[in-house]
Enzyme design. Structure first.
Site, PDB file in Angstrom:
ATOM      1  N   GLU B 150       0.833  -1.212   0.000  1.00 55.18           N
ATOM      2  CA  GLU B 150       0.000   0.000   0.000  1.00 55.18           C
ATOM      3  C   GLU B 150       0.869   1.264   0.000  1.00 55.18           C
ATOM      4  O   GLU B 150       0.515   2.268  -0.638  1.00 55.18           O
ATOM      5  CB  GLU B 150      -0.919  -0.043   1.228  1.00 55.18           C
ATOM      6  CG  GLU B 150      -1.896   1.111   1.391  1.00 55.18           C
ATOM      7  CD  GLU B 150      -3.059   1.091   0.414  1.00 55.18           C
ATOM      8  OE1 GLU B 150      -2.819   0.938  -0.799  1.00 55.18           O
ATOM      9  OE2 GLU B 150      -4.211   1.239   0.866  1.00 55.18           O
ATOM     10  N   THR B 203      -4.040   9.267  -4.331  1.00 51.02           N
ATOM     11  CA  THR B 203      -4.066   9.414  -2.874  1.00 51.02           C
ATOM     12  C   THR B 203      -2.982  10.378  -2.409  1.00 51.02           C
ATOM     13  O   THR B 203      -3.210  11.246  -1.567  1.00 51.02           O
ATOM     14  CB  THR B 203      -3.845   8.052  -2.193  1.00 51.02           C
ATOM     15  OG1 THR B 203      -4.830   7.145  -2.695  1.00 51.02           O
ATOM     16  CG2 THR B 203      -3.987   8.140  -0.691  1.00 51.02           C
TER      17      THR B 203
END
Lengths: 329, 329
Positions: B150, B203
């Site tokens: 991630e 993000t």
């Protein structure tokens, strides 16, 4: 069977109502409370069992609110200068009756000690009056009146001591306007140890110490802890209570005002407390422990820390009071 | 009876273990997830049921991790440049075996859509590998490996999409270091509606928009809401879910990046949604509703808002997936 049960409940209520209507005087126990609880600044609180004020509320013919006696500490008798008077007036204005109330306050909670002294007074008068007039108001409505009194002491409207005093147990004040109080579950083995080093810190002064802005990263840590703490109360997860009872926002500022705070906290944790922090705006320090024995060990350790200090202290061990404010007679 | 029961469980586990050891290939469903959930920025998430990737993980003789196929979107096959590869490598380094793994990714979740596309890839590889080697790791440990993948996508280590993908339901990531994931209860009538206006927001870029500091008063509002939301999940209090699903911290910044966000939110709430906010870092918008009918009404209302817009959208209605990532075959 169900009908009989309902009818029986209904009869009891009517009888109770009749008794209350006939009652002209009531003596209540208004408990001390711990606000903030490390991770829940401004929103969380819990209720104590062994510390609190007593108050007598009396219906009288003369209209108005009159504080006729205060024992224990030197506080103003003038209605509008006393938190119990101000909250009582807020309720009195709403009920429109042709009689009045006398209030006697037997104060055990030292003003400025950080365990909800003003909140106990503020809720005591309105709780007692509500009982004498047949309970027209629920606890949230009583909190609304009490907020007016609390504002006199702390210079802002908040309910984090009022709510646990009225509802008992752990409470979370979701919002003040509109007022929304959540009653959280209380794990059965939780005990509190409260030490009050006898210096006075005014809530209003203590609030002034806090920064207007905080780091987003600290805020995230704090709300992760608060969310975890709420989950821990629901699941009676003492290990999670332990790891969630942290305060990265307020404690770094306010702890400086409290003599030997760091030593006291270390001593409490070493003695087995799940967590330790500032009670309200201080100077009282609260610890939560699993089991009465640990809470008593924490008490002994804290006494060791403050024993040699010139200032005096009060110390209490208490189970969490899940009932809240109550009628004594 | 208790002994028999225990022994029976033990036999089943042994048989299952044997089957897993014999298995060389596994196909899994790795679900999309919604992170932040308005009041729980950086800590809360929930798992979707109807949207997700499929992945095939295969044990091979050759040592190493090899991504052999990606369908659906154009993503790098190079192991170290792919989140599924990076998380797989983190786990592979820990297990020290004389064989390797092939990974095929059949991607349905669009990268950058804000519903945990990278998280689905990151957890899929490690979940699959763990199944093939006899489940030596628990879900928290798998999350630890997946965090490494991630981090490649979002430039920081966080687990708010990974945790719900692995654990299912609602999760609260109490802390990343040490990693502590809480599984929160899921009220049974909760349904999500997710709309993805097809613009891409990274993000890492979206995080850059946020201020380093926030007002203490806003932080208090946010943690009161998060604490209330956790309580609401425990008590299945839909009215409280509704009043707690607010975001005073992040939404004011990030919503500007999402075309028609304000109109979409109004439409969702008007259609009966309990709450509506940005999913993860956007641009997807999530709503939570009580009941499938309301969730479908919310879908229709959102479609009305985006129908006339030049950009396309995907829209999904999903119950909350309480199982999380799972084996298909």
């Amino acid at each position: 069977m169900e009908l009989y049960k309902e009818s029986s409940i209904s009869c009891t209520s009517a009888a109770e109502h009749y008794l209350i209507e006939k009652m002209n005087e009531i003596r209540i126990f208004s408990p001390a409370t711990v606000a903030n609880v490390s991770c829940g600044f401004d929103v969380m609180g819990f209720c104590l069992d062994t510390v609190g004020d007593e108050m007598v509320i009396r219906k009288i013919d003369k209209k108005g609110i009159f504080i006729t006696k205060i024992e224990g500490f030197d506080l103003p008798l003038e209605t509008k200068a006393n938190v119990a008077g101000v909250s009582a007036l807020a309720m009195y204005d709403a009920i429109n009756v042709d009689y009045g109330f006398e209030i006697e306050i037997y104060k055990n909670i030292k003003p400025g000690s950080g365990i909800g002294s003003s909140a106990a007074s503020a809720v005591g008068s309105v709780f007692g009056m509500n009982e004498l007039i047949g309970r027209p108001y629920n606890k949230t409505q009583l909190t609304e009146f009490a907020i007016k009194g609390e504002a006199l002491a702390s210079k802002c409207e908040h309910a984090d001591n009022l709510a646990p005093a009225l509802f008992g147990g752990f409470t979370l004040v979701k919002s003040v306007s509109p007022l929304k109080v959540l009653e959280l579950p209380t794990p059965k083995d939780l005990y509190a140890t409260i030490i009050h080093p006898q210096i006075e810190i005014k809530t209003s002064e203590s609030r002034g110490l806090l920064p207007k802005q905080i780091d987003l990263s600290d805020a995230i840590t704090q709300w992760a802890n608060l969310g975890s703490f709420v989950h821990a109360l629901h699941t009676s997860d003492y290990a999670l209570i332990q790891s969630a009872l942290k305060d990265v926002i307020v404690e770094p500022y306010r702890s400086k005002l409290i003599p030997l705070f760091t030593e006291a906290k270390s001593a409490a944790l070493d003695a087995g407390a799940l967590g330790c922090g500032i009670s309200g705006s201080g100077p009282s320090i609260f610890s939560l422990s699993k089991g009465l024995d640990v809470a008593n060990n924490v008490k002994a350790s804290l006494e060791n820390v403050y024993m040699d200090l010139v200032i005096d202290y009060d110390i209490h061990v208490s189970k969490i009071n899940t009932e809240g404010i109550k009628i004594i007679s």
